[in-house]
Design a protein around this motif. Structure first.
Motif, PDB file in Angstrom:
ATOM      1  N   THR A 725       0.843  -1.203   0.000  1.00 35.00           N
ATOM      2  CA  THR A 725       0.000   0.000   0.000  1.00 35.00           C
ATOM      3  C   THR A 725       0.876   1.251   0.000  1.00 35.00           C
ATOM      4  O   THR A 725       0.638   2.198  -0.749  1.00 35.00           O
ATOM      5  CB  THR A 725      -0.917   0.000   1.238  1.00 35.00           C
ATOM      6  OG1 THR A 725      -1.724  -1.174   1.227  1.00 35.00           O
ATOM      7  CG2 THR A 725      -1.804   1.236   1.245  1.00 35.00           C
ATOM      8  N   TYR A 785      -4.142   6.625  -1.528  1.00 35.89           N
ATOM      9  CA  TYR A 785      -4.323   5.555  -0.551  1.00 35.89           C
ATOM     10  C   TYR A 785      -5.559   4.714  -0.856  1.00 35.89           C
ATOM     11  O   TYR A 785      -5.533   3.480  -0.734  1.00 35.89           O
ATOM     12  CB  TYR A 785      -4.423   6.152   0.851  1.00 35.89           C
ATOM     13  CG  TYR A 785      -4.787   5.142   1.909  1.00 35.89           C
ATOM     14  CD1 TYR A 785      -3.858   4.211   2.358  1.00 35.89           C
ATOM     15  CD2 TYR A 785      -6.078   5.106   2.439  1.00 35.89           C
ATOM     16  CE1 TYR A 785      -4.194   3.268   3.322  1.00 35.89           C
ATOM     17  CE2 TYR A 785      -6.422   4.176   3.400  1.00 35.89           C
ATOM     18  CZ  TYR A 785      -5.479   3.258   3.848  1.00 35.89           C
ATOM     19  OH  TYR A 785      -5.827   2.327   4.787  1.00 35.89           O
ATOM     20  N   SER A 788      -4.922   2.245  -3.568  1.00 40.83           N
ATOM     21  CA  SER A 788      -3.785   1.382  -3.251  1.00 40.83           C
ATOM     22  C   SER A 788      -4.167   0.276  -2.274  1.00 40.83           C
ATOM     23  O   SER A 788      -3.459  -0.738  -2.172  1.00 40.83           O
ATOM     24  CB  SER A 788      -2.637   2.210  -2.667  1.00 40.83           C
ATOM     25  OG  SER A 788      -2.993   2.727  -1.393  1.00 40.83           O
ATOM     26  N   ARG A 789      -5.285   0.455  -1.545  1.00 42.21           N
ATOM     27  CA  ARG A 789      -5.720  -0.606  -0.628  1.00 42.21           C
ATOM     28  C   ARG A 789      -6.067  -1.888  -1.377  1.00 42.21           C
ATOM     29  O   ARG A 789      -6.028  -2.981  -0.810  1.00 42.21           O
ATOM     30  CB  ARG A 789      -6.932  -0.135   0.179  1.00 42.21           C
ATOM     31  CG  ARG A 789      -6.606   0.925   1.223  1.00 42.21           C
ATOM     32  CD  ARG A 789      -7.811   1.206   2.087  1.00 42.21           C
ATOM     33  NE  ARG A 789      -8.986   1.545   1.268  1.00 42.21           N
ATOM     34  CZ  ARG A 789     -10.210   1.716   1.777  1.00 42.21           C
ATOM     35  NH1 ARG A 789     -10.423   1.568   3.069  1.00 42.21           N
ATOM     36  NH2 ARG A 789     -11.216   2.022   0.981  1.00 42.21           N
TER      37      ARG A 789
END
Length: 803
Positions: A725, A785, A788-789
């Motif tokens: 991540t 973010y 990207s999880r």
């Protein structure tokens, strides 16, 4: 979904640009609505001795220019006016336009009915006549064509109606007047001075502005020798002012200084369009990457590069045209909202519309935008790479850095451009905050009701009786429930109704050619209490000063400090305007007032009693047109104004009220340009930030999906999910940091365009730059973010098996 998202993004960018261009074209680019408008000029002067860049016309200058010029077809002067009309329903104060006989012919719009003014109408002692404007004619006389020849009562004088102007007549950008009146002068009694009129002229064929300025410059010395100075002044005083010509396009007088603001806004909205194009280009890159095998097969079957590139560009153009059509609808709605807002300080609002020029602009913008966002995928994939599409086409290959480079570059561009707009918006927020923290010099403006009242000389001839009537109205207004204080003055702060003249102090030596110009205000006792302007030293005027004609004056703090270094030091000192006047003793010093708006320095002001003798070389000086100020919590309510009207009419039923405003109106008007700019820049920067973060989100999300095999391998060999991540978040933050640095560099170079719009804020304000960059990077980190999880949820077994 791709088409919907693309069209919405494009429509926002193209629509915003079309709307702003409509405003720019209507205000600045479109010719004034008069025949051969390019020949029309405003005739102004510059008094170099006291740095006055906009010195108006005087009757003496007008007469000599009219008689001896070589560059004008004709010249005229005009002025705003407000007159009382009685005998047609209830008394009414009507906006009027005072002109000499040449003004209407110069503009090229003759009356629809009757005739215009001739030279005789503008001579002193001629019969009183009037021309009606179309709106007033329709409203008051129902469009009766037999109105010509009738008389109406204007300022208690009978005037014969000689004409009616057509509906298309609009005078510059003024509020449409109801009446047009002739200015009447006696040339034989004209003296130098009285620079209180505006001049308009039409150039002769082939003449230029430079020739017109040279011509006026040639005539100026002749003016000083052709007319006498007014009593108490000398001709040398006018020569020492070093007056030079300032003939300029009439359109410049209409537009004023709004041009720079509109160009800044156009540039800001243009940046939004560039960000939208970058966003659409990123979408197209993703879409074309998914079609590589299709394009490779077509190339293998014989399709030429030109054919493939043409197909891709055609798709982009179709999308661009559809987006421009939707954008046109957005622009139409935006202009309707703008008209409903009626922003103060935006000239020619009634001329802003979507016309053929705007449609062409919309088409050109959509075509350019199509090329901008359509050419990037064409250049990247319509060349030699198509032939290798079949060989590369396996899904088993993770995306290379080279294939991400274009999309990353576009994200950097979006973020950088967003930073530029956010810094502009941040500086305007700081400017607005600085303005709101400036002490205006008065307080409680939302509880002060104001209105104009004029007592015509034909209604009450005796000056002292006029003052008694004005005072009687004041005391009756004080008896209205809820009213704490009432006063009157020739003007209230920020209403634009004031002028300046030299003010000389008895104990001060003046160098040759020195002209100490100061602002003048004529007030009643109690004005400073009503407006809550602090009294720093001495006392206020009282009614004994008025009726006993005591030679007294009050000055502002900055005036006192400039001359005597301390407010208390001004008390007892004497000042006057001309050598024919009485010396007037300063009895009080009050706080500075920002009379020209919050963004301008407070001028030095001298306050005079509303009724005096031996002032400006006149035996009696009286103000017949006044503004009453009423302090009450009921300010702005219709019930209060109903009581005020009845109170005024109980003294004289022929006195109409005009310009009914709460004092807060003038304060807000002085802030209107800044607040309007702030709102539009905030909208533009908000859209830019949204598009930039969406673009970054899309790049990270697509990167995660294309690197599924790589992620599976990393997890299989022991990589922690938080590390994966963080890898994508770092990629997003890196892109945003690069974009932020580029944006700051561009903003630092471009901020000089905003310098004149700023107030007590540096164009390189470090706090603004720091907060903008920190906020943007934090936003981009969040945008990175979220997608990207998905990397942390990849099942390595399924990822490797799928490959």
């Amino acid at each position: 979904m791709f088409t919907v998202v693309t069209l919405i993004t494009l429509a926002a960018g193209v629509g915003a640009n079309t709307a702003v261009f409509s405003v720019l074209e209507g205000v600045m680019l479109k010719p004034l609505p008069y025949p051969q408008a390019g020949e029309l000029v405003g005739v102004w002067h510059v008094a170099q001795a006291f740095h006055n860049a906009d010195l108006n016309m005087a009757p003496s200058n007008y007469f000599l220019y009219r008689e001896q010029n070589r560059t004008f077809q004709d010249i005229g002067i005009y002025n705003r006016d407000s007159v009382s009309v009685t005998g047609v329903s209830e008394p009414e104060q009507v906006a009027a336009l005072d002109v000499t006989d040449g003004v209407l012919p110069i503009l090229g719009i003759p009356p629809m009915l009757g005739r215009g003014f001739d030279r005789a109408d503008c001579s002193k002692g001629s019969p009183d006549v009037v021309i009606l404007t179309y709106g007033y004619w329709r409203r008051k006389f129902g469009g009766n064509r037999s109105v010509v020849g009738r008389t109406i009562n204007v300022d208690a004088r009978q005037r014969q109606i000689i004409g009616v102007m057509p509906e298309r007549f609009h005078f510059l950008d003024w509020e449409d007047p109801g009446l047009v009146l002739p200015l009447q002068f006696d040339r034989n009694k004209t003296t130098l001075g009285q620079f209180s009129f505006e001049g308009v002229a039409r150039l002769k064929a082939g003449m230029t502005l430079a020739q017109a300025n040279a011509d006026v410059g040639r005539m100026l010395p002749v003016v000083w020798d052709a007319f006498p100075a007014p009593p108490g002044f000398s001709v040398e005083l006018f020569k020492q002012a070093r007056v030079v010509a300032n003939v300029r396009p009439l359109a410049q007088d209409v537009v004023g200084d709004v041009g720079k603001f509109l160009w800044v806004l156009m540039g800001s909205i243009g940046i939004v369009l560039l960000i939208a194009c970058a966003n659409v280009a990123n979408l197209l890159l993703v879409r074309v990457e998914g079609r590589q095998q299709e394009l490779a097969i077509r190339a293998a079957l014989g399709a030429s590069r030109r054919r493939l590139a043409g197909d891709l560009l055609l798709e982009s153009v179709v999308i661009g045209v559809l987006g421009s059509v939707l954008g046109l609808g957005i622009a139409w709605v935006a202009l309707r909202v703008l008209a409903a807002m009626n922003p103060s300080g935006l000239p020619r609002l009634h001329e802003i519309r979507i016309d053929s020029v705007v449609l062409v602009f919309n088409l050109v913008v959509s075509f350019i935008a199509s090329l901008l966002f359509g050419s990037i995928p064409v250049l990247k994939y319509a060349g030699a790479r198509m032939g290798t599409g079949l060989r590369e086409g396996g899904r088993t290959l993770s995306q290379s850095r080279e294939r991400h480079r274009a999309r990353n570059g576009l994200v950097v561009v979006q973020v950088g451009l967003a930073v530029v707009l956010l810094i502009c918006s941040g500086l305007m927020i700081r400017t607005f905050r600085a303005l709101t923290h400036v002490n205006a010099g008065f307080s409680g403006a939302d509880q002060v009701q104001t209105f104009h009242l004029t007592v015509p000389e034909a209604e009450v001839k005796d000056p002292e009786q006029t003052v008694h009537m004005q005072e009687a109205i004041l005391h009756k207004l004080e008896a209205i429930p809820g009213v704490s204080s009432v006063s009157f003055a020739q003007s209230v702060p920020m209403d634009g109704n004031s002028w300046g003249d030299p003010v000389y102090a008895r104990d001060r030596h003046y160098n040759e050619g020195e002209l100490p110009i100061r602002r003048h205000k004529f007030v009643s006792p109690g004005l400073f209490q009503t407006l809550r302007i602090p009294l720093l030293a001495g006392r206020d005027f009282n009614w004994s000063d008025i009726y006993e004609k005591v030679p007294v004056a009050i000055v502002s703090e900055n005036f006192a400090r400039e001359y005597w270094h301390d407010p208390a030091g001004a008390l007892g000192k004497q000042i006057r305007i001309s050598s024919k006047d009485d010396w007037r003793q300063i009895v009080g010093v009050v706080g500075d007032v920002h009379d020209d708006g919050m963004s301008q320095d407070a001028p030095e002001i001298t306050y005079w009693p509303a009724f005096m003798t031996h002032f400006e070389s006149d035996p009696v000086s009286i103000r017949r047109s006044l503004v009453y100020a009423i302090r009450t919590p009921r300010a702005g309510s219709e019930s209060l104004m109903n009581e005020v009207r009845q109170t005024v009419w109980s003294v004289d039923a022929n006195l109409p009220l005009a310009n009914v405003r709460v004092l807060d109106y003038y304060y807000n008007k002085s802030m209107a340009r800044t607040s309007f700019t702030l709102v539009l820049l905030a909208i533009a920067s908000g859209i830019a930030l949204l598009l930039g973060t969406i673009g970054l989100y899309g790049v990270i999300a697509y990167s995660v999906t294309q690197r599924t095999r790589e992620i599976g391998i990393r997890i299989a060999v022991g990589a922690q999910r938080s590390e994966l991540t963080g890898m994508f978040v770092r990629q997003g933050v890196l892109l945003s940091c690069v974009g932020a640095v580029c944006g700051m560099i561009v903003a630092a170079g471009a901020m000089h365009l905003l310098r004149t719009l700023l107030f007590h804020v540096s164009p390189l304000d470090p706090l603004t730059y720091t907060l903008v960059c920190a906020g943007l990077i934090a936003t981009c980190a969040l945008a990175s973010y979220i997608p990207s999880r998905a990397a942390a949820t990849v099942n390595p077994v399924e990822a490797l098996r799928a490959e």
